[in-house]
Design a protein around this motif. Structure first.
Motif, PDB file in Angstrom:
ATOM      1  N   ILE A 323       0.871  -1.179   0.000  1.00 35.32           N
ATOM      2  CA  ILE A 323       0.000   0.000   0.000  1.00 35.32           C
ATOM      3  C   ILE A 323       0.905   1.225   0.000  1.00 35.32           C
ATOM      4  O   ILE A 323       1.691   1.432   0.931  1.00 35.32           O
ATOM      5  CB  ILE A 323      -0.939   0.032   1.217  1.00 35.32           C
ATOM      6  N   HIS A 324       0.816   2.015  -1.060  1.00 36.59           N
ATOM      7  CA  HIS A 324       1.599   3.244  -1.164  1.00 36.59           C
ATOM      8  C   HIS A 324       0.680   4.426  -0.842  1.00 36.59           C
ATOM      9  O   HIS A 324      -0.380   4.573  -1.451  1.00 36.59           O
ATOM     10  CB  HIS A 324       2.167   3.395  -2.573  1.00 36.59           C
ATOM     11  N   LEU A 325       1.113   5.230   0.125  1.00 31.00           N
ATOM     12  CA  LEU A 325       0.303   6.357   0.573  1.00 31.00           C
ATOM     13  C   LEU A 325       1.037   7.669   0.356  1.00 31.00           C
ATOM     14  O   LEU A 325       2.217   7.797   0.688  1.00 31.00           O
ATOM     15  CB  LEU A 325      -0.034   6.218   2.061  1.00 31.00           C
ATOM     16  N   ALA A 326       0.331   8.626  -0.229  1.00 28.27           N
ATOM     17  CA  ALA A 326       0.791  10.011  -0.235  1.00 28.27           C
ATOM     18  C   ALA A 326       0.105  10.698   0.936  1.00 28.27           C
ATOM     19  O   ALA A 326      -1.124  10.655   1.052  1.00 28.27           O
ATOM     20  CB  ALA A 326       0.414  10.693  -1.550  1.00 28.27           C
ATOM     21  N   VAL A 374       5.732  -0.648   8.209  1.00 35.31           N
ATOM     22  CA  VAL A 374       5.427   0.725   7.815  1.00 35.31           C
ATOM     23  C   VAL A 374       6.734   1.466   7.581  1.00 35.31           C
ATOM     24  O   VAL A 374       7.490   1.737   8.527  1.00 35.31           O
ATOM     25  CB  VAL A 374       4.577   1.437   8.883  1.00 35.31           C
ATOM     26  N   GLY A 375       7.016   1.775   6.325  1.00 31.16           N
ATOM     27  CA  GLY A 375       8.238   2.490   5.971  1.00 31.16           C
ATOM     28  C   GLY A 375       7.995   3.983   5.904  1.00 31.16           C
ATOM     29  O   GLY A 375       7.007   4.433   5.311  1.00 31.16           O
ATOM     30  N   GLN A 376       8.894   4.744   6.526  1.00 31.78           N
ATOM     31  CA  GLN A 376       8.782   6.215   6.565  1.00 31.78           C
ATOM     32  C   GLN A 376      10.016   6.846   5.902  1.00 31.78           C
ATOM     33  O   GLN A 376      10.802   7.531   6.559  1.00 31.78           O
ATOM     34  CB  GLN A 376       8.648   6.693   8.011  1.00 31.78           C
ATOM     35  N   PRO A 377      10.218   6.628   4.596  1.00 33.50           N
ATOM     36  CA  PRO A 377      11.452   7.098   3.966  1.00 33.50           C
ATOM     37  C   PRO A 377      11.623   8.604   3.966  1.00 33.50           C
ATOM     38  O   PRO A 377      12.753   9.101   4.023  1.00 33.50           O
ATOM     39  CB  PRO A 377      11.352   6.546   2.542  1.00 33.50           C
ATOM     40  N   TRP A 393       5.262   3.783   2.988  1.00 26.69           N
ATOM     41  CA  TRP A 393       5.482   2.503   2.284  1.00 26.69           C
ATOM     42  C   TRP A 393       4.978   1.431   3.230  1.00 26.69           C
ATOM     43  O   TRP A 393       5.583   1.172   4.254  1.00 26.69           O
ATOM     44  CB  TRP A 393       6.975   2.400   2.020  1.00 26.69           C
ATOM     45  N   VAL A 394       3.842   0.829   2.908  1.00 33.07           N
ATOM     46  CA  VAL A 394       3.226  -0.134   3.817  1.00 33.07           C
ATOM     47  C   VAL A 394       3.240  -1.513   3.171  1.00 33.07           C
ATOM     48  O   VAL A 394       2.626  -1.736   2.135  1.00 33.07           O
ATOM     49  CB  VAL A 394       1.784   0.260   4.177  1.00 33.07           C
ATOM     50  N   GLN A 395       3.983  -2.406   3.800  1.00 35.70           N
ATOM     51  CA  GLN A 395       4.074  -3.786   3.342  1.00 35.70           C
ATOM     52  C   GLN A 395       3.147  -4.620   4.226  1.00 35.70           C
ATOM     53  O   GLN A 395       3.305  -4.636   5.453  1.00 35.70           O
ATOM     54  CB  GLN A 395       5.523  -4.246   3.468  1.00 35.70           C
ATOM     55  N   VAL A 396       2.191  -5.291   3.613  1.00 34.76           N
ATOM     56  CA  VAL A 396       1.216  -6.088   4.351  1.00 34.76           C
ATOM     57  C   VAL A 396       1.618  -7.553   4.226  1.00 34.76           C
ATOM     58  O   VAL A 396       1.574  -8.146   3.152  1.00 34.76           O
ATOM     59  CB  VAL A 396      -0.206  -5.881   3.810  1.00 34.76           C
ATOM     60  N   ARG A 397       2.051  -8.117   5.336  1.00 38.54           N
ATOM     61  CA  ARG A 397       2.459  -9.522   5.381  1.00 38.54           C
ATOM     62  C   ARG A 397       1.565 -10.261   6.380  1.00 38.54           C
ATOM     63  O   ARG A 397       1.357  -9.755   7.477  1.00 38.54           O
ATOM     64  CB  ARG A 397       3.925  -9.626   5.839  1.00 38.54           C
TER      65      ARG A 397
END
Length: 522
Positions: A323-326, A374-377, A393-397
């Motif tokens: 899931i890509h969030l702006a 949850v990635g916060q680049p 940058w949200v990786q759902v595992r």
């Protein structure tokens, strides 16, 4: 007349590109042919939500690449072609439902203080582990960097015995065979610290109770403390663009939008490839396939019975949804504002929950409580978003590639076209519980299902981002098949590379570099 290269490479993932650059540096004429419109495989970046918001498609953490033997050899050259990293001093943390958190930073006192607040005994254990990491690291990194042949393994064992003695070597062997849970429960008392480190096992398909997975939580924890993390300046594709430019500068070719339909053979020798447009590209010395094992089978047909059976039975890990969030601003974490300063925040509350989620996905069920990375680049690289804005940058595992049902009994759809939105909403509800108000900050979102990941990159079968389980039966000497961990195949001049080959997944380019060194003789 067909064009001829010394080496023809199928796919423009970072492993094939690394192999191509090394061979080009050794005087080989190389041609790389990629079916997608953009090189990079899982390592690419794009404006997937709104203009000006740059999101990493799959891979974000480039620490393995920056610390790899390949980058040591070619880092200066890649830098001249624009490769640039951003250092991260707070690589990862976990937030927990009770409002607490724990994290690892390069400031050791900060990490220890956080552990101390949860468990003074665990803080002392952590301090002891980090003090010994310098002595342990050469053995573990030596193993991961070794060719996976009996001779290389024997030499590794000989060096380890000399350095550690029999008892120490047996202890290392036991550790390498342990599950994440076994090591974490033996080592730490507090469940949150176990979960903080155990979440890393899930990145490589090592659920808490899978044998052989203890090494990865340990290495990520120790390396995060010692070195931090690096991400790409402007996006992970900084490495791919530099690799492509360096290959072209050395006289090679990287062609995208070029689908390979079969590998050409004369008898039992690979001679080139055929493209979907009918062109034949010949290879005088090597055909290198950066594909999944099943993908290689589609291109070759039958080779040798035992090898073909191994490729046909190669097992993939459960999939991933991205899931890509702006965002209008970073999440306001309920556990504390300090979490805004971490590159990764794992939402994986316990080893038991991780084990349950994994089993549900393995059974084809949409997990009732998926794990979120949850990635916060943009906390470290503001160039990825317009001023004052952020990307998440949200990786759902985990997420099954083929849906058999819903563990929570709420989502009736069994195809991703209909299940994507409600499953993404389930994941974002978890994020909202940990960071209230995040939904209100969303300017745009882009959901990427496991099947979309595979459609973009056929190596990610069912959305499996590691191109195959790393369980013991499919790792070390057995990745992807016994006798072929060096990328060799029963077909002369045909080689396999990528995450399905030892040393496996990650951005370290080990499979590609090891293969290219073998082919070039150095």
């Amino acid at each position: 007349m067909a064009e001829t290269f010394d080496a023809v490479l199928i796919g423009a993932g970072h492993n094939t590109l690394a192999a191509a650059l090394h061979l080009a540096a050794k005087g080989w004429r190389v041609g790389v042919f990629e079916q997608a419109a953009t090189a990079g495989g899982a390592v690419k970046t794009g404006e997937y939500t709104l203009p000006g918001f740059r999101h990493d498609w799959a891979a974000m953490n480039l620490s393995l690449f920056a610390g790899s033997p390949f980058f040591k050899a070619y880092g200066a050259e890649l830098a001249r072609h624009g490769c640039e990293f951003v250092p991260v001093d707070r690589p990862f943390a976990s937030a927990f439902p009770d409002g607490t958190w724990a994290g690892v930073s390069t400031v050791s006192d900060e990490t220890v203080a956080g552990f101390q607040a949860l468990s003074p005994g665990d803080a002392a254990v952590w301090t002891e582990l980090t003090s010994r990491f310098g002595a342990e690291a050469p053995h573990l990194f030596g193993l991961l960097g070794s060719e996976m042949k009996f001779r290389a393994l024997a030499y590794f064992m000989f060096k380890t015995l000399r350095a550690k003695g029999v008892a120490g070597t047996l202890d290392l062997g036991r550790f390498l065979l342990s599950s994440p849970r076994a090591w974490l429960e033996e080592t730490f008392a507090h469940p949150h610290i176990r979960a903080l480190l155990g979440a890393w096992g899930m990145h490589l398909d090592f659920a808490p109770d899978v044998a052989g997975g203890a090494m990865f939580p340990y290495l990520e924890g120790m390396a995060g403390q010692a070195f931090g993390m690096v991400i790409g300046k402007g996006g992970a594709d900084t490495v791919v663009k530099a690799l492509v430019a360096a290959i072209i500068a050395r006289g090679g070719r990287v062609e995208t939008g070029a689908t390979v339909t079969r590998i050409l053979r004369e008898g039992n020798r690979a001679t080139g490839i055929e493209l979907a447009d009918g062109r034949r590209i010949m290879a005088s010395r090597a055909v290198i396939a950066g594909t999944s094992p099943k993908g290689l089978r589609k291109l070759t047909g039958d080779t040798a019975p035992a090898f073909d059976r191994a490729l046909d039975s190669f097992r993939h890990a459960p999939g991933t949804m991205m899931i890509h969030l702006a965002l209008d601003g970073l999440p306001d974490w309920r556990a504390g504002e300090q979490l805004k300063r971490f590159a990764y925040v794992h939402l994986a509350p316990s080893l038991d929950q991780m084990a349950r989620t994994y089993q549900q996905a393995q059974a084809g069920l949409l997990p009732d409580e998926p794990i979120l990375v949850v990635g916060q680049p943009t906390a470290f690289d503001a160039s990825r978003a317009p001023e004052g804005k952020h990307v998440l940058w949200v990786q759902v595992r985990m997420a099954p590639g083929t849906i058999a049902g819903d563990a929570k009994g709420e989502i009736a759809a069994t195809d991703w076209a209909e299940a994507a939105e409600p499953f993404a909403d389930r994941a974002l509800a978890i994020l909202e519980a940990h960071a209230p108000g995040t939904r209100a900050k969303i300017l745009a979102r882009r959901i990427v299902t496991p099947l979309e990941l595979e459609a973009d990159n056929p190596n990610l079968v069912g959305g499996d981002q590691v191109c195959g389980s790393h369980h013991l039966s499919q790792h070390f000497l057995f990745r992807p098949a016994r006798g072929h961990a060096d990328g060799s195949t029963p077909v002369a001049n045909l080689h396999l590379t990528g995450a399905a080959v030892w040393p496996g997944a990650g951005t370290g380019a080990g499979p590609g570099f090891l293969l290219a060194r073998k082919l070039a003789g150095t």
